[in-house]
Write an enzyme that holds these catalytic residues in place. Structure first.
Site, PDB file in Angstrom:
ATOM      1  N   LYS A   1       0.783  -1.354   0.107  1.00  0.00           N
ATOM      2  CA  LYS A   1       0.201   0.036   0.053  1.00  0.00           C
ATOM      3  C   LYS A   1       0.972   1.206  -0.182  1.00  0.00           C
ATOM      4  CE  LYS A   1      -4.106   1.914   0.449  1.00  0.00           C
ATOM      5  NZ  LYS A   1      -3.828   2.638  -0.575  1.00  0.00           N
TER       6      LYS A   1
ATOM      7  N   LYS B   1       5.295   1.938   8.631  1.00  0.00           N
ATOM      8  CA  LYS B   1       4.216   2.339   8.994  1.00  0.00           C
ATOM      9  C   LYS B   1       2.815   1.922   9.305  1.00  0.00           C
ATOM     10  CE  LYS B   1       4.161   6.442   6.678  1.00  0.00           C
ATOM     11  NZ  LYS B   1       3.873   7.356   5.477  1.00  0.00           N
TER      12      LYS B   1
ATOM     13  N   LYS C   1       5.054   2.086  -2.989  1.00  0.00           N
ATOM     14  CA  LYS C   1       5.156   3.422  -3.093  1.00  0.00           C
ATOM     15  C   LYS C   1       5.300   3.392  -4.770  1.00  0.00           C
ATOM     16  CE  LYS C   1       4.519   7.503  -1.345  1.00  0.00           C
ATOM     17  NZ  LYS C   1       3.956   8.061  -0.151  1.00  0.00           N
TER      18      LYS C   1
ATOM     19  N   ASN D   1      -2.288  19.376   1.107  1.00  0.00           N
ATOM     20  CA  ASN D   1      -3.227  18.367   1.742  1.00  0.00           C
ATOM     21  C   ASN D   1      -2.918  18.286   3.235  1.00  0.00           C
ATOM     22  OD1 ASN D   1      -3.694  15.538   2.737  1.00  0.00           O
ATOM     23  ND2 ASN D   1      -5.486  16.112   1.365  1.00  0.00           N
TER      24      ASN D   1
END
Ligand code: NAD
Length: 422
Positions: A71, A95, A107, A222
């Protein structure tokens, strides 16, 4: 550029080796965590609006999938390179394990300056990424998401391309989609909210008087803009913010919501709004060295290095960006007793709500915003305190404490499986 790139992965490995010194894990685990599992590099051919053909180099990395499918976001930036994407995918693996989300680390990145492309060209780059990556991606294999300069609109184009290729509706292919098209409530604000929970819990742990606690936020995209707004709303004094063009400083405090509104409405950079905000113009370099209580780097990597770490005056650093502090800077900050809440914890809210989005897509049943924020808080707050306590108990940095928890979880999965399927 290539050198700086490799540096970032070297930095990540240095952090890993520092953690290995404090943990008893098998050589299998050490070997597997020191290299990415697999990666792909490809060129995306794009027909520009003027009829020319241009190619854009893209990378996707699967760092480790011992815990679950990979992910991680896709970054669009002209300086994107493989070393950077490897480092970012490694941090994703750490993480996810740290906050106990059942994903591995992945990534992606495309070497592109979005500001130079029309909307139609950007759509062609985004659809091209999905075609180029092919079966490297998939809802049970590798699930992308937004990162720097990639938006919910881009996620939607990618999702649509994947559905078209597969001939079926597969919303769990990608997260960070618009809410109307399979996205999750709370995803847009998730990274900032997670960082906000960490900052709030830090203030509680250190018994800070919130009203008097000053904060500088580097980066107003963001993550940074929502974080500044949430901190301001809670009572922290946000005295400085910046974007790629520079920043502003105001001792009495800045209203980030007002600033964001004006920035969007007038399409101006933050320093161009200094007068309207009754603030002083500052550079990004000056922002990092301000005499504030909390510094929240929320833009790029390698911002606090051995060159400027000695000049940092903040007492606490909350790393919203990935990799903003180099290992050499970490050593200097530690000597100066500056506490760093590491990126793998501080920005984990994003991947946590991405996980919620993926679960909702798979179930076809959607949760309301309060449920999302509540579930995020229930993950982030204990993760912060577990890491803080481990740091105190083991007398290590908070980064090493975070790595120890994560490595332990990955190690359990690796050792349980043996070598099959890691
Ligand atoms: P974004 O594209 O929305 O915003 C980036 C901001 O950084 C912009 O305000 C831009 O002007 C600013 N910026 C760019 N170059 C700069 C420079 N040289 N100096 C100062 N500011 C600069 O990106 P984002 O999604 O907010 O991501 C920011 C950081 O947070 C990245 O490191 C990203 O990996 C990390 N992060 C983001 C998420 C997420 O969900 N968005 C999740 C985890 C981590």
């Amino acid at each position: 550029m290539g050198e700086a790139c490799d540096d970032l992965f070297e930095n990540a490995l240095q952090q890993l080796h520092q953690a290995f010194e404090h943990i008893d894990v098998s050589d299998d685990v050490k070997a597997l965590l020191t290299v990415p599992k697999e990666l792909v590099t490809f060129n995306i051919p794009v027909r520009l609006d003027n009829g020319d053909l241009k190619t854009f180099t893209a990378h996707r990395v699967h760092y480790n999938d011992a815990i679950g499918p990979c992910k991680g976001g896709i970054r669009y930036h002209e300086s994107v390179c493989l070393g950077e994407v490897k480092a970012l995918s490694f941090w994703m693996a750490i993480k996810c394990a740290l906050v106990n989300v059942p994903f591995g680390g992945g990534k992606g990145g495309v070497q592109v300056n979005v500001k130079e492309l029309s909307k139609a060209e950007l759509e062609r780059v985004s659809r091209g990424f999905v075609r180029g990556a092919g079966d490297f991606l998939g809802p049970d294999k590798d699930i992308p998401a937004p990162d720097m300069y990639t938006t919910s609109k881009i996620m939607l184009w990618m999702s649509d391309e994947y559905n078209t290729i597969k001939g079926s509706y597969q919303p769990a292919f990608i997260t960070g989609k618009p809410i109307e098209l399979g996205g999750s409530e709370g995803r847009e604000t998730a990274t900032a909210r997670g960082a906000f929970f960490c900052t709030r819990e830090l203030a509680k742990a250190k018994e800070l008087d919130v009203q008097k606690t000053t904060v500088a936020v580097q980066g107003f995209g963001n993550a940074g803009s929502y974080l500044a707004a949430m901190l301001h709303d809670y009572g922290f004094k946000v005295v400085a913010v910046s974007d790629s063009q520079g920043g502003i400083y105001k001792k009495a405090g800045i209203d980030p919501v007002k600033l964001k509104y004006m920035k969007k409405k007038w399409k101006l950079s933050i320093p161009e709004l200094a007068k309207d905000m009754k603030a002083k113009k500052i550079t990004n370099k000056q922002l990092l060295e301000l005499d504030v209580d909390i510094l929240a780097p929320s833009a790029l990597e390698n911002q606090i290095t051995k060159k400027n770490a000695r000049n940092v005056k903040a007492k606490y650093i909350v790393e919203v960006a990935n990799g903003p502090t180099t290992p050499a800077a970490d050593t200097i900050l530690e000597k100066k007793k500056i506490l760093v809440v590491p990126d793998v914890l501080a920005n984990a809210g994003g991947v946590t709500v991405s996980y919620f989005e993926w679960v909702q897509n798979k179930e076809g049943y959607y949760w309301d915003a309060d449920t999302i924020d509540d579930r995020l808080e229930k993950i982030m707050v204990p993760a912060f305190h577990r890491t803080y306590e481990l740091m105190t108990e083991k007398k290590v940095s908070m980064r090493t404490a975070a790595f120890l928890t994560a490595i332990q979880r990955i190690a359990k999965a690796v050792d349980a499986k043996g070598l099959i399927g890691v």
